[in-house]
Write an enzyme that holds these catalytic residues in place. Structure first.
Site: not given
Length: 275
Positions: A110-111
């Site tokens: 998850h950025c």
């Protein structure tokens, strides 16, 4: 992305850095090559960022809870890779993201910078995003360093710059911009090298952190080629065109009210005919 405020923060930081660069540094360069290179790199960075954030990463649509799964032992559910939140049997390499609260195919990570998951369908765009960001940061850092050295008198100002410097020119701003973008270039460049290494090994970030080895025995060049050229799978989410628009919902409500009123009139007429 799910966390829209994170994407806006990254966008604001990017545009602010480039704006300071164009106003305080590029204005002093006598050669015109600095403007087009900067604009092209800025547009490529923004395009890859928007593409990565807007592309659906490979979400597995959640399903209603089934009573059958409660009868299965926990060991069986683990072997099935069953998600107790989304109520789906996940394919290999899929994982539930606790930030987005969805399961994503070939989950990488998850950025927080784009506010969404990076998975099978947008991983390639993510690689382009960090690549153009690293190249842009290096370009701004080098140009700002040369500009600050010229303002400090270490190199002749007239070599690359206009004869009279801009009234906005400041060695402090150039030095700060050079150091700031150098830090970004080092961090993002290191991240880019790490992802190139993981691509060559055939593992995702999630698998790399867990120490999971790839079962793919092909050479690293083949793995890199497949990542760059493979056709992306179709999205499993329903098409938004399949959902009715607000106008259609309002029209159907009006038709339902009219039909109900006509039904009441017919019912009243039928009851009156009985008496």
């Amino acid at each position: 992305g799910v966390h829209f405020n994170q994407l806006v923060s990254t966008l604001t930081l990017t545009i602010s850095t480039w704006s300071v660069f164009f106003i305080f540094v590029v204005a002093d360069y006598s050669k015109k090559w600095c403007w087009p290179i900067g604009i092209v790199l800025l547009l490529l960075s923004l395009y890859s960022m928007a593409k990565c954030a807007m592309e659906e990463p490979g979400i597995l649509p959640p399903r209603p809870k089934s009573s059958v799964i409660d009868t299965l032992p926990a060991v069986v559910r683990i072997k099935l890779n069953y998600c107790m939140t989304c109520h789906v049997v996940r394919p290999p390499r899929a994982k539930h993201c606790r930030h987005c609260n969805v399961c994503v195919r070939r989950f990488d990570h998850h950025c927080p910078w784009i506010g969404t998951c990076v998975g099978h369908r947008n991983y390639r765009s993510f690689i382009l995003f960090i690549f153009f960001t690293a190249i842009s940061a290096m370009f701004v850092s080098v140009a700002s360093t040369v500009h600050s050295l010229a303002l400090l008198g270490i190199i002749p100002f007239g070599a690359l710059f206009v004869e009279e410097r801009s009234f906005l020119a400041s060695a402090y701003v150039s030095c700060f911009l050079a150091v700031w973008t150098a830090i970004i270039a080092a961090l993002v460049g290191g991240l880019m090298c790490l992802h190139f290494y993981m691509i060559s090994r055939g593992v995702t970030t999630n698998e790399f952190l867990k120490g999971i080895q790839s079962v793919d025995t092909r050479c690293w060049l083949s793995k890199c080629f497949i990542t760059c050229s493979e056709s992306l799978p179709e999205s499993l989410l329903p098409d938004m065109s399949a959902f009715p628009s607000e106008e259609e919902i309002t029209r159907h409500k009006e038709l339902a009210v009219i039909s109900f009123e006509e039904l009441l009139k017919e019912h009243s007429a039928f009851m009156d005919s009985l008496y």
